[in-house]
Design a protein around this motif. Structure first.
Motif, mmCIF file in Angstrom:
data_model
loop_
_atom_site.group_PDB
_atom_site.id
_atom_site.type_symbol
_atom_site.label_atom_id
_atom_site.label_comp_id
_atom_site.label_asym_id
_atom_site.label_seq_id
_atom_site.Cartn_x
_atom_site.Cartn_y
_atom_site.Cartn_z
ATOM 1 N N VAL A 169 42.192 49.968 31.303
ATOM 2 C CA VAL A 169 42.893 51.039 31.996
ATOM 3 C C VAL A 169 43.242 50.522 33.386
ATOM 4 O O VAL A 169 42.454 49.818 34.008
ATOM 5 N N LYS A 170 44.421 50.868 33.873
ATOM 6 C CA LYS A 170 44.871 50.372 35.176
ATOM 7 C C LYS A 170 45.013 51.547 36.148
ATOM 8 O O LYS A 170 46.080 52.135 36.270
ATOM 9 N N PRO A 171 43.929 51.913 36.853
ATOM 10 C CA PRO A 171 43.984 53.090 37.717
ATOM 11 C C PRO A 171 44.839 52.914 38.962
ATOM 12 O O PRO A 171 45.295 53.898 39.539
ATOM 13 N N PHE A 172 45.077 51.716 39.413
ATOM 14 C CA PHE A 172 45.854 51.485 40.626
ATOM 15 C C PHE A 172 47.226 50.901 40.325
ATOM 16 O O PHE A 172 47.823 50.224 41.146
ATOM 17 N N MET A 199 35.580 42.000 43.720
ATOM 18 C CA MET A 199 35.544 43.264 44.457
ATOM 19 C C MET A 199 34.645 44.270 43.748
ATOM 20 O O MET A 199 33.898 45.013 44.396
ATOM 21 N N ARG A 200 34.700 44.318 42.419
ATOM 22 C CA ARG A 200 33.836 45.224 41.666
ATOM 23 C C ARG A 200 32.371 44.874 41.854
ATOM 24 O O ARG A 200 31.524 45.754 42.068
ATOM 25 N N VAL A 201 32.050 43.587 41.812
ATOM 26 C CA VAL A 201 30.665 43.140 41.994
ATOM 27 C C VAL A 201 30.206 43.416 43.421
ATOM 28 O O VAL A 201 29.071 43.861 43.652
ATOM 29 N N THR A 202 31.077 43.185 44.397
ATOM 30 C CA THR A 202 30.736 43.443 45.795
ATOM 31 C C THR A 202 30.477 44.926 46.024
ATOM 32 O O THR A 202 29.524 45.297 46.726
ATOM 33 N N LEU A 203 31.296 45.793 45.447
ATOM 34 C CA LEU A 203 31.072 47.234 45.577
ATOM 35 C C LEU A 203 29.740 47.640 44.955
ATOM 36 O O LEU A 203 28.989 48.432 45.538
ATOM 37 N N LEU A 204 29.450 47.107 43.803
ATOM 38 C CA LEU A 204 28.222 47.463 43.103
ATOM 39 C C LEU A 204 26.984 47.024 43.881
ATOM 40 O O LEU A 204 26.113 47.845 44.209
ATOM 41 N N THR A 226 28.375 56.304 46.607
ATOM 42 C CA THR A 226 29.824 56.314 46.383
ATOM 43 C C THR A 226 30.333 54.920 46.037
ATOM 44 O O THR A 226 31.170 54.764 45.133
ATOM 45 N N MET A 227 29.835 53.901 46.728
ATOM 46 C CA MET A 227 30.249 52.527 46.431
ATOM 47 C C MET A 227 29.813 52.111 45.028
ATOM 48 O O MET A 227 30.576 51.469 44.304
ATOM 49 N N ILE A 228 28.599 52.477 44.645
ATOM 50 C CA ILE A 228 28.114 52.153 43.300
ATOM 51 C C ILE A 228 28.980 52.838 42.249
ATOM 52 O O ILE A 228 29.366 52.234 41.235
ATOM 53 N N ALA A 229 29.303 54.109 42.481
ATOM 54 C CA ALA A 229 30.123 54.847 41.523
ATOM 55 C C ALA A 229 31.515 54.238 41.409
ATOM 56 O O ALA A 229 32.039 54.080 40.297
ATOM 57 N N LEU A 230 32.127 53.885 42.529
ATOM 58 C CA LEU A 230 33.471 53.289 42.497
ATOM 59 C C LEU A 230 33.457 51.947 41.781
ATOM 60 O O LEU A 230 34.333 51.668 40.952
ATOM 61 N N GLY A 231 32.465 51.111 42.063
ATOM 62 C CA GLY A 231 32.358 49.830 41.361
ATOM 63 C C GLY A 231 32.126 50.007 39.872
ATOM 64 O O GLY A 231 32.699 49.293 39.050
ATOM 65 N N GLY A 232 31.298 50.984 39.498
ATOM 66 C CA GLY A 232 31.034 51.241 38.081
ATOM 67 C C GLY A 232 32.245 51.790 37.353
ATOM 68 O O GLY A 232 32.542 51.389 36.231
ATOM 69 N N PHE A 233 32.958 52.723 37.991
ATOM 70 C CA PHE A 233 34.161 53.278 37.359
ATOM 71 C C PHE A 233 35.235 52.211 37.184
ATOM 72 O O PHE A 233 35.910 52.171 36.152
#
Length: 81
Positions: free
Chosen positions: A64-67, A13-18, A48-55
């Motif tokens: 860190v577990k943000p969710f 999911m992180r790679v797909t967002l990026l 926004t998608m790049i930022a979310l994937g990077g964060f």
């Protein structure tokens, strides 16, 4: 296929967002035939998608577990009995 694994987005999911964000951002900038409002929305959405994937990737690297919902346990500890 789970989107959220161990309190963070899974690796795919992180790679797909990026890469999806990069594709949308570049595609929005490259198309000159579409109206400028569509280009602006594509640029902002891709960014926004790049930022979310990077964060999320950075949170995974720092463990860190943000969710995660562990804050509920901490809240119960500090409640007045």
């Amino acid at each position: 296929m789970k989107m959220i694994h161990d309190g963070n987005f899974s690796g795919w999911m992180r790679v797909t967002l990026l890469f999806g964000g990069i594709a949308i951002l570049v595609g929005g900038l490259a198309c000159e035939e579409v109206p400028s409002l569509v280009r602006i929305v594509a640029f902002c959405g891709g960014f926004t998608m790049i930022a979310l994937g990077g964060f999320c990737s950075r949170a995974h690297a720092l463990n860190v577990k943000p969710f995660d919902s562990s804050y509920k346990k901490a809240r119960k500890i500090y409640e007045d009995s």
